[in-house]
Design an enzyme around this catalytic site. Structure first.
Site, PDB file in Angstrom:
ATOM      1  CG  ASP A 493      -2.119  -0.800   1.115  1.00 48.66           C
ATOM      2  OD1 ASP A 493      -2.689  -0.813   0.012  1.00 48.66           O
ATOM      3  OD2 ASP A 493      -2.523  -1.434   2.101  1.00 48.66           O
TER       4      ASP A 493
HETATM    5  C1  BGC Z   1       0.395   1.327   6.227  1.00 46.90           C
HETATM    6  C2  BGC Z   1       0.017   0.096   5.453  1.00 46.90           C
HETATM    7  C3  BGC Z   1      -1.463   0.050   5.313  1.00 46.90           C
HETATM    8  C4  BGC Z   1      -1.975   1.342   4.697  1.00 46.90           C
HETATM    9  C5  BGC Z   1      -3.446   1.348   4.405  1.00 46.90           C
HETATM   10  C6  BGC Z   1      -0.244   2.550   5.652  1.00 46.90           C
HETATM   11  O1  BGC Z   1       0.001   3.639   6.470  1.00 46.90           O
HETATM   12  O2  BGC Z   1       1.782   1.448   6.279  1.00 46.90           O
HETATM   13  O3  BGC Z   1       0.531  -1.051   6.095  1.00 46.90           O
HETATM   14  O4  BGC Z   1      -1.827  -1.037   4.529  1.00 46.90           O
HETATM   15  O5  BGC Z   1      -1.629   2.403   5.508  1.00 46.90           O
HETATM   16  O6  BGC Z   1      -4.230   1.834   5.384  1.00 46.90           O
HETATM   17  C1  NOJ Z   2      -1.576  -3.752   5.447  1.00 45.66           C
HETATM   18  C2  NOJ Z   2      -2.753  -3.878   4.560  1.00 45.66           C
HETATM   19  O1  NOJ Z   2      -3.853  -4.329   5.311  1.00 45.66           O
HETATM   20  C3  NOJ Z   2      -2.485  -4.822   3.413  1.00 45.66           C
HETATM   21  O2  NOJ Z   2      -3.574  -4.833   2.543  1.00 45.66           O
HETATM   22  C4  NOJ Z   2      -1.232  -4.429   2.694  1.00 45.66           C
HETATM   23  O3  NOJ Z   2      -1.002  -5.387   1.700  1.00 45.66           O
HETATM   24  C5  NOJ Z   2      -0.063  -4.336   3.637  1.00 45.66           C
HETATM   25  N1  NOJ Z   2      -0.381  -3.447   4.712  1.00 45.66           N
HETATM   26  C6  NOJ Z   2       1.222  -3.870   2.943  1.00 45.66           C
HETATM   27  O4  NOJ Z   2       1.179  -2.512   2.662  1.00 45.66           O
END
Ligand code: BGC
Ligand code: NOJ
Length: 825
Positions: A493
């Site tokens: 993400d």
């Molecule tokens: C985080 C991710 C997460 C994303 C979506 C980011 O701040 O680092 O792990 O999936 O937010 O909410």
């Molecule tokens: C947490 C999110 O829930 C997931 O969808 C994502 O793949 C990972 N973070 C990596 O960014």
């Protein structure tokens, strides 16, 4: 240092001191009503949606941490104490908390008075039950005053913590007998209320927080408890709470039990009132709510015996579930995690997605399209029917072009506009989830289910068409190298290649200041190469030969593209940015090598035949491995790069910027099994498995019985410290890696494949596996000390023939137990 131990026979983790390095929590609830419950009785509960229908208030990021929960204050012999340690941090003579499957027990003692609490959510009811037993272990009579305490949330948890100009005026309660009814907004647009009840007569009550605590007091110093007298306060606005005052007497050796019910009740719209509010009357006569559902609930749990029966039922439910897959092996830490705790966590992630934990506030994130599909991988063998309807719910939020809302709301099951779409890996996870369901159940009928697009019934098509659109979305959204366009981001993400954000507070996930149409993801290509063959196989098995052929060719072409543009010499590249520059390549200053594309490419079998797969995994080991797991990339980004987005916003070593992102460690584990390197596969499995770090709690800090999303990487000052336990895709992938690839009991379209890949030192193990209405008791004999390779399999004494896929147990579906003996070597 240890703070507890596993009690394997009881399937409990036993916490032996309350001041754990972080609150160690459990989840109560199975389907609609849930509670988060810490080892000091902290936490909160909600009905179905942690944001919209929250019953009790919880303050995240509070000091002291984890203050707020279901508390009991005890006044006895001039002393006042809280038997769950918090909130008074009472010096206890004894303390133990046992977290089990859907229940928790706290037992403690002070001054010869023993306290035992068992807390759980009964299987079919919308309430938390807290059964409290006090025992006089001394030789003298004891007069005891008990004060209960919960603080109500005004339902919408987001409003509850932001909209004080309104909230301070709307709180309403009723009290009748020993039950406190929280009925804020019931008069207008709600037909539900909450109850906090006890099954004995009370000496008094309080429902107004300020009266109960004193305005300047915390939960550790409630004025009313020290005065030993309830005020019978009636909340009007401000902060409604529920507190019962019970006076009791205990002779030496005597025990008394009290059942508290914290529940959610709903009335049909035309039966909301016992006495409807009269418009002509003054404000203090707003009507009397219809208490029938509350009374039925209280009646049901009015005795300790009824509570014990409900708890038995819950235990039987979990025994049946966990009986579906269990391992016996010499390595107890692996066996208990695979048989019990990992599957338990998979159930929790299935239920919660990423909504409510001690790291997710329950107000921000709905059900993730990507997350929920991955969660299915670790859950589908437990309750396939629920997995089936989840797949249909998820698919209904897909757009007609195959792309997807990144999240949807559990109550409405509608896509969430705030987060939007454009995460270009999302569509492929639907194929991944659906294929896992079909392999588990053999139920192809799910493909014929009519499912709306974008929740619009008029746009409904079969689930098969949804899968086709997923597949085609990837194919029709490719960039200059022919690799899939990344869009907002892919699985990571934080790799936001079209965001270019320079404005504080802007969301990296939803902002696009620069729609390049150029940035590409090697990871999406690899995911396509991994799930594409499943799609082709599903087509082939459902009489769609032409489509199967088309799909097969498309996958082969994508693999070719990865070979041509996704290989960096010693490992797979990660992506191309909006300028067409490499990410995850040797010439990059930072971020030269990433875990994700390497794991997925090898899982998909890319580079297996020419040594590149091995090279890639060797590079991962050399450059990314640490004692606590494999970091996401190296070198960590030292500066913020607008062209890369959130990944470079994290301090080095945390989260996606070179943290040990546990979720994708199992991809390497699985990839290693494809190379047949069982020792290395098991090593990577163990590193992120919390049970192996039980002696290292002061550094790791989080629960030793569940996986965490992240462990700080070697660039971080707190290298080895875990964050974000419970709600992570790590649970499902860790379970897939151990059950299907290391122990090697893997559902395939034709049956159950037996294909272990273990360390040569693992000489034998056995697995009991329920599969398509038959039970297989599989023992694996590895006295040969192999890492991979099965010599022979017998099924009920008959030699099984090896197929092109290996040894596949047929789906016997006869409800019987079958003995399977496997010889490795
Ligand atoms: C985080 C991710 C997460 C994303 C979506 C980011 O701040 O680092 O792990 O999936 O937010 O909410
Ligand atoms: C947490 C999110 O829930 C997931 O969808 C994502 O793949 C990972 N973070 C990596 O960014």
């Amino acid at each position: 240092m240890k703070f507890g131990y596993f009690d394997d026979d009881a399937r409990e983790y036993v916490i032996t001191r309350p001041d754990t390095p972080y609150p160690w929590i459990n989840y109560l609830g199975s389907e609609n009503f849930y509670g988060l419950f810490s080892n000091t009785s902290g936490g909160y509960c909600f009905y179905r949606d942690a944001r919209m229908l929250r019953l009790t208030r919880y303050r995240y990021n509070n000091a002291p941490t984890d203050s707020g929960g279901r508390y009991f204050y005890i006044c006895e012999g001039g002393d006042v104490w809280t038997p769950s340690w918090m909130p008074m941090k009472s010096a206890l003579d004894r303390y133990e908390c046992r977290h089990g499957m859907g229940y928790s027990r706290i037992s403690s003692a002070k001054n010869g008075l023993a306290f035992a609490q068992i807390s759980f959510v009964p299987l079919k009811d919308n309430c938390e039950i807290h059964k409290i037993t006090l025992t006089n272990e001394s030789t003298a009579d004891k007069d005891v005053d008990i004060f209960s305490f919960v603080e109500f949330c005004l339902w919408n948890a987001f409003d509850d913590m932001t909209n004080f100009q309104r909230n301070y005026s709307i709180g309403e309660v009723e009290v009748e007998g020993s039950c406190i009814y929280h009925k804020t907004e019931y008069r207008e647009r709600r037909s539900h209320y909450a109850i906090w009840a006890v099954n004995v007569p009370i000496a008094g009550f309080d429902t107004d927080r300020e009266t109960f605590l004193g305005l300047y007091n915390g939960f550790d110093c409630p004025k009313t408890v020290f005065a030993k007298k309830a005020n019978n306060s009636a909340a009007s606005g401000w902060a409604p709470i529920g507190s019962h005052h019970i006076r009791t007497h205990l002779a030496p050796g005597e025990s008394k039990t009290f059942v508290f019910t914290l529940g959610y009740c709903e009335n049909p719209d035309n039966q909301k009132w016992e006495r409807a509010p009269q418009p002509s009357e003054a404000n203090n006569a707003l009507g009397v709510i219809n208490k029938a559902p509350a009374k039925a609930l209280m009646e049901k749990y009015s005795t300790a015996e009824a509570v014990d029966r409900a708890l038995d039922e819950l235990n039987r439910y979990w025994s049946a579930l966990l009986g579906r897959f269990s391992v016996e092996a010499e390595d107890k830490r692996m066996a208990r995690m695979a048989s019990v705790w990992n599957q338990y966590q998979c159930m929790v992630t299935f239920n919660m997605s990423r909504s409510a934990s001690y790291f997710e506030s329950g107000i921000g994130r709905g059900m993730g399209f990507r997350d929920s599909n991955q969660d299915l991988l670790g859950f589908v063998h437990l309750v396939p029917e629920r997995a089936r309807s989840r797949i249909l719910d998820i698919a209904a939020t897909q757009f007609p072009d195959g792309s997807a809302y990144h999240q949807y709301q559990p109550l409405t099951k509608r896509g969430n506009n705030d987060v939007g779409s454009g995460f270009n890996d999302d569509p492929l996870w639907l194929i991944c989830g659906a294929a896992a369901y079909i392999r588990e159940t053999g139920d192809y009928s799910i493909l014929d289910e009519k499912v709306p697009f974008d929740n619009d019934e008029k746009l409904a098509e079969s689930l098969f068409i949804h899968l086709k659109r997923s597949f085609d979305y990837t194919l029709t959204h490719t960039g200059p190298h022919g690799l899939p366009l990344i869009g907002r981001a892919d699985w990571n993400d934080c790799l936001n290649l079209n965001c270019f954000s320079k404005t504080p507070g802007e969301s990296f996930q939803t902002t696009a200041n620069f729609e390049s149409g150029i940035a590409e993801s090697v990871l999406i290509a690899a995911i396509f190469a991994f799930v594409g063959p499943d799609y082709a196989e599903i087509c082939r098995r459902t009489g769609r030969a032409e489509e199967a052929e088309r799909a097969g060719k498309a996958v082969a072409a994508m693999v070719e593209t990865v070979n041509r543009h996704g290989w960096d010499g010693n490992w797979f590249l990660r992506a191309y940015d909006a300028y067409g520059k490499k990410i995850g390549g040797r010439e990059c200053e930072d971020g030269q090598i990433f875990i994700e594309s390497n794991g997925f490419a090898v899982m998909a079998g890319i580079g297996l035949e020419d040594g590149r797969a091995q090279k890639a995994l060797d590079s991962v080991k050399e450059r990314l491995d640490t004692p606590y797991g494999i970091v996401l990339q190296q070198p960590a980004y030292k500066e913020y790069h607008p062209e890369l987005g959130e990944i470079s916003s994290y301090p080095p070593g945390y989260k996606e910027n070179a943290g040990i992102f546990c979720h994708n460690n199992p991809w390497i584990t699985i990839a290693e099994t494809r190379l047949g390197r069982g020792t290395r596969a098991f090593e990577t499995y163990k590193k992120i498995n919390p049970a192996y770090r039980e002696d290292d709690n002061l550094l790791r800090r989080l629960e030793p019985y569940v996986y965490a999303q992240m462990v700080a990487g070697r660039d971080a000052p707190r290298f080895g410290e875990a964050k974000n336990s419970w709600l992570t895709g790590t649970a499902a992938w860790a379970f897939v890696s151990i059950s299907q690839y290391i122990l090697g009991i893997r559902p395939v379209f034709d049956g159950l494949l037996i294909d272990p890949c273990v360390p040569s030192s693992m000489k034998n193990f056995s697995v009991t596996r329920h599969f398509r209405n038959a039970v297989y008791r599989i023992t694996v004999d590895n006295t040969a000390g192999a890492e991979k390779g099965v010599k022979s399999v017998t099924l009920d004494g008959q030699a099984l023939e090896r197929s092109a896929d290996g040894f596949v147990l047929p789906a016997l579906g006869d409800g019987k137990t079958h003995e399977v003996i496997t010889l490795m070597g």
